[in-house]
Design an enzyme around this catalytic site. Structure first.
Site, mmCIF file in Angstrom:
data_model
loop_
_atom_site.group_PDB
_atom_site.id
_atom_site.type_symbol
_atom_site.label_atom_id
_atom_site.label_comp_id
_atom_site.label_asym_id
_atom_site.label_seq_id
_atom_site.Cartn_x
_atom_site.Cartn_y
_atom_site.Cartn_z
ATOM 1 N N HIS A 268 74.731 6.057 39.575
ATOM 2 C CA HIS A 268 76.148 5.775 39.940
ATOM 3 C C HIS A 268 76.079 5.643 41.094
ATOM 4 C CE1 HIS A 268 80.448 7.065 40.991
ATOM 5 N NE2 HIS A 268 80.443 8.614 40.349
ATOM 6 N N HIS A 307 78.553 -3.299 36.126
ATOM 7 C CA HIS A 307 79.442 -2.168 35.672
ATOM 8 C C HIS A 307 80.079 -2.398 35.476
ATOM 9 C CE1 HIS A 307 82.565 0.090 38.226
ATOM 10 N NE2 HIS A 307 81.847 -0.249 39.672
ATOM 11 N N ASP A 363 76.433 -1.561 45.753
ATOM 12 C CA ASP A 363 75.837 -0.736 45.804
ATOM 13 C C ASP A 363 74.052 -1.775 46.284
ATOM 14 O OD1 ASP A 363 75.841 2.002 45.530
ATOM 15 O OD2 ASP A 363 75.599 1.739 43.347
HETATM 16 N N1 CMC Z 1 70.571 -4.906 34.178
HETATM 17 C C1 CMC Z 1 70.197 -5.917 33.198
HETATM 18 N N2 CMC Z 1 71.180 -5.887 32.027
HETATM 19 C C2 CMC Z 1 72.597 -4.565 32.139
HETATM 20 C C3 CMC Z 1 72.732 -4.765 33.513
HETATM 21 C C4 CMC Z 1 71.277 -4.347 34.757
HETATM 22 N N3 CMC Z 1 72.026 -4.085 35.884
HETATM 23 N N4 CMC Z 1 73.401 -3.492 33.847
HETATM 24 C C5 CMC Z 1 73.724 -4.131 31.767
HETATM 25 N N5 CMC Z 1 72.853 -5.020 31.473
HETATM 26 C C6 CMC Z 1 73.073 -4.935 30.383
HETATM 27 C C7 CMC Z 1 73.332 -4.392 29.090
HETATM 28 O O1 CMC Z 1 71.541 -4.110 28.891
HETATM 29 C C8 CMC Z 1 73.607 -4.282 28.285
HETATM 30 O O2 CMC Z 1 72.950 -5.345 27.374
HETATM 31 P P1 CMC Z 1 73.324 -5.224 25.674
HETATM 32 O O3 CMC Z 1 74.609 -5.515 25.191
HETATM 33 O O4 CMC Z 1 72.660 -6.912 25.112
HETATM 34 O O5 CMC Z 1 72.284 -4.409 25.260
HETATM 35 C C9 CMC Z 1 74.900 -4.881 28.353
HETATM 36 O O6 CMC Z 1 74.272 -5.560 29.799
HETATM 37 C C10 CMC Z 1 76.346 -3.672 28.431
HETATM 38 O O7 CMC Z 1 75.523 -2.443 29.095
HETATM 39 P P2 CMC Z 1 75.688 -1.311 29.564
HETATM 40 O O8 CMC Z 1 74.692 -0.043 30.038
HETATM 41 O O9 CMC Z 1 76.639 -0.912 28.497
HETATM 42 O O10 CMC Z 1 76.496 -1.258 30.347
HETATM 43 P P3 CMC Z 1 77.301 0.136 30.469
HETATM 44 O O11 CMC Z 1 79.032 -0.237 31.127
HETATM 45 O O12 CMC Z 1 77.392 1.356 29.866
HETATM 46 O O13 CMC Z 1 77.125 0.411 32.176
HETATM 47 C C11 CMC Z 1 76.395 0.545 34.285
HETATM 48 C C12 CMC Z 1 77.572 0.076 33.396
HETATM 49 C C13 CMC Z 1 76.717 -0.151 35.889
HETATM 50 C C14 CMC Z 1 75.249 1.847 34.216
HETATM 51 C C15 CMC Z 1 75.057 -0.716 34.439
HETATM 52 O O14 CMC Z 1 75.226 -2.238 34.586
HETATM 53 C C16 CMC Z 1 73.796 -0.138 35.323
HETATM 54 O O15 CMC Z 1 72.795 0.449 34.980
HETATM 55 N N6 CMC Z 1 73.350 -0.943 37.003
HETATM 56 C C17 CMC Z 1 73.255 -1.196 37.286
HETATM 57 C C18 CMC Z 1 72.556 0.732 38.246
HETATM 58 C C19 CMC Z 1 73.889 -0.128 38.955
HETATM 59 O O16 CMC Z 1 73.994 -0.685 39.951
HETATM 60 N N7 CMC Z 1 74.513 1.349 39.757
HETATM 61 C C20 CMC Z 1 75.571 1.591 39.923
HETATM 62 C C21 CMC Z 1 77.374 0.819 39.668
HETATM 63 S S1 CMC Z 1 78.725 0.621 41.332
HETATM 64 C C22 CMC Z 1 78.287 2.318 41.527
HETATM 65 C C23 CMC Z 1 78.535 3.238 41.051
HETATM 66 O O17 CMC Z 1 79.439 3.112 40.358
HETATM 67 O O18 CMC Z 1 78.010 4.552 41.531
#
Ligand code: CMC
Length: 436
Positions: A268, A307, A363
């Site tokens: 986050h 996201h 970010d």
């Molecule tokens: N890099 C590589 N693969 C990713 C990423 C990433 N940054 N984000 C998601 N994926 C993949 C994930 O591995 C999954 O793949 P599969 O379906 O093949 O297993 C798919 O995309 C869906 O991911 P998820 O974890 O189920 O998606 P989510 O909605 O739960 O997660 C997130 C959202 C923001 C936590 C995630 O995209 C992430 O970890 N991003 C990196 C951390 C980040 O930049 N966070 C800041 C968010 S914006 C500001 C805020 O909210 O604070």
């Protein structure tokens, strides 16, 4: 004639139910009537991590994740970032409308005159370890504010809510700056109420021996824009924490501390810190393809990408990318920018990122900008928490007054053992699943 209902047939019993639909939503509680009879509790909906559950009705912030749209009270984020100040945006989020000149003057005055913290807060902060993370200090100190303002527990009193809202927005930059000065072993700088909200924050951070600190107007505006972009983002993890803790009628200082704790995590508000560490680890543009390959092989994530809601370019990232150029004119170009641009270029052409709809989020570029301005990496989540306090408070105020809201208390699907009798200690064999 089409009806706004959902017909559900329970194939276990053959019974059919008609569930009302309003605002594109069905109510989970309407499924409870679906039972197999007898002592069946009724059907529940299972939604770990709330991926498809609306937990509230809210009029504060609108996001269309597929189109990359973000609006505060109906105003597009691009227009606010271009034309509003942070305090004007804060007023909009809290009160629903842009302030008139007189309202803005009064609001600015009210916030400016509550920037000081009790001297004991300063002493409290002095007690932190010399290398304490500033975000940990912020979380702890905001929680401690509730012990200074015991009137804050009257959450159903509109006057009390108003006072605590002003206190929190006004004091957050002071606590954040004290946390920074503490971690650098520098004396704390008291607020300068002649300066703007962001100008004063920069003064409390950077002022040394000069009698009056004068912020660079370009950097002051850049921080103000970053604060506008981070002010609210509807039901994100930290806002959900604010609402959940606030729903037990805890005071807003305690609830804000909980929200800030949620923001601390690397998925986050800690993500911009993680982005900088990632870019530093990559080290050079030529290492980007190899890094992307490792991410695709499941060795970590591309931080600053992806996201839960945006399945398109995060509109805040577009604005930050543009604002970064103005900052670099003052500070000089951050060499990590080249690595970030290359990473974005390669990722956006890559099948994995395209198929998963992973785009840069807020970010991805904010950390590069913060670093160029001289902020240490561990201050990044703190810089997120200051403006987000406004969003937390706007959402908390809405929640407290919403007659439909009650204490947040999800259900569970129980997966543990069925009832069994107690085993005396001498008759037990170790059965712990994680035992060696
Ligand atoms: N890099 C590589 N693969 C990713 C990423 C990433 N940054 N984000 C998601 N994926 C993949 C994930 O591995 C999954 O793949 P599969 O379906 O093949 O297993 C798919 O995309 C869906 O991911 P998820 O974890 O189920 O998606 P989510 O909605 O739960 O997660 C997130 C959202 C923001 C936590 C995630 O995209 C992430 O970890 N991003 C990196 C951390 C980040 O930049 N966070 C800041 C968010 S914006 C500001 C805020 O909210 O604070």
């Amino acid at each position: 004639m089409a009806r706004d209902t959902l017909s559900v047939t329970d194939n276990r019993t053959g019974a059919t139910y008609e569930i009302p639909i309003s605002d594109g939503t069905v109510r989970a509680i309407d499924f409870r009537q679906i039972t197999t009879g007898g002592d069946d509790f009724g059907l529940m909906v299972y939604d770990p991590a709330f991926t498809n559950t609306a937990s509230c009705r809210s009029a504060v912030t609108y996001i269309d994740g597929d189109r990359g749209v973000l609006e505060y009270r109906g105003y597009p984020i691009e227009q606010l970032a271009e034309q509003a100040t942070f305090l004007e945006t804060a007023y909009l989020l809290l009160y629903g409308e842009l302030p008139t000149r007189a309202e803005l003057d009064q609001w600015t005055h009210d916030i400016t005159y509550h920037t000081y913290v009790h001297e004991n807060i300063k002493k409290f902060m002095e007690g932190f370890q010399y290398d304490a993370h500033p975000m940990g200090m912020l979380v702890g100190t905001v929680a401690a504010l509730s012990t200074f303002y015991t009137d804050a527990k009257h959450v159903d009193d509109p006057r009390s809510r108003e006072i605590q809202t002003g206190r929190l927005i006004a004091k957050m930059p002071t606590i954040a700056a004290f946390a920074y000065r503490h971690s650098r072993g520098l004396p704390y700088v008291y607020p300068d109420n002649d300066l703007s909200y962001t100008g004063n924050f920069l003064s409390m951070l950077w002022k040394m021996t000069e009698p009056k600190y004068r912020p660079d107007p370009a950097l002051e505006r850049a921080v103000d824009v970053l604060f506008i972009l981070h002010a609210d983002h509807e039901q994100n993890c930290s806002t959900n924490a604010m609402r959940a803790v606030g729903s037990s009628r805890a005071d807003p200082f305690s609830a804000t501390a909980a929200a800030a704790a949620a923001l601390y995590g690397p998925l986050h508000g800690g993500a911009n810190e993680a982005v900088l560490r990632m870019l530093t680890e990559i080290g050079d543009r030529k290492n980007v393809p190899e890094f992307v390959k490792r991410v695709k092989a499941g060795e970590g994530r591309l931080m600053g990408f992806g996201h839960r809601v945006y399945k398109n370019y995060d509109p805040r990232a577009t604005i930050i990318k543009r604002a970064a150029d103005e900052v670099f004119q003052v500070t000089g170009r951050n060499p990590l920018l080249d690595i970030a641009l290359e990473l974005e270029r390669i990722a956006l052409q890559d099948d994995y990122f395209m198929q998963h709809k992973l785009y840069p989020n807020v970010d991805f570029y904010s950390g590069i900008m913060y670093q160029a301005m001289g902020f240490p990496v561990d201050m990044f989540p703190v810089l997120f928490a200051i403006p987000r306090t406004v969003g937390w408070l706007a959402q908390w105020r809405e929640m407290v007054q919403d007659p439909e809201q009650k204490i947040a208390r999800p259900r569970q699907v129980f997966t543990g053992p069925a009832r069994r009798d107690f085993v005396p200690i001498e008759k037990r064999n170790s059965r712990r699943k994680d035992a060696a």
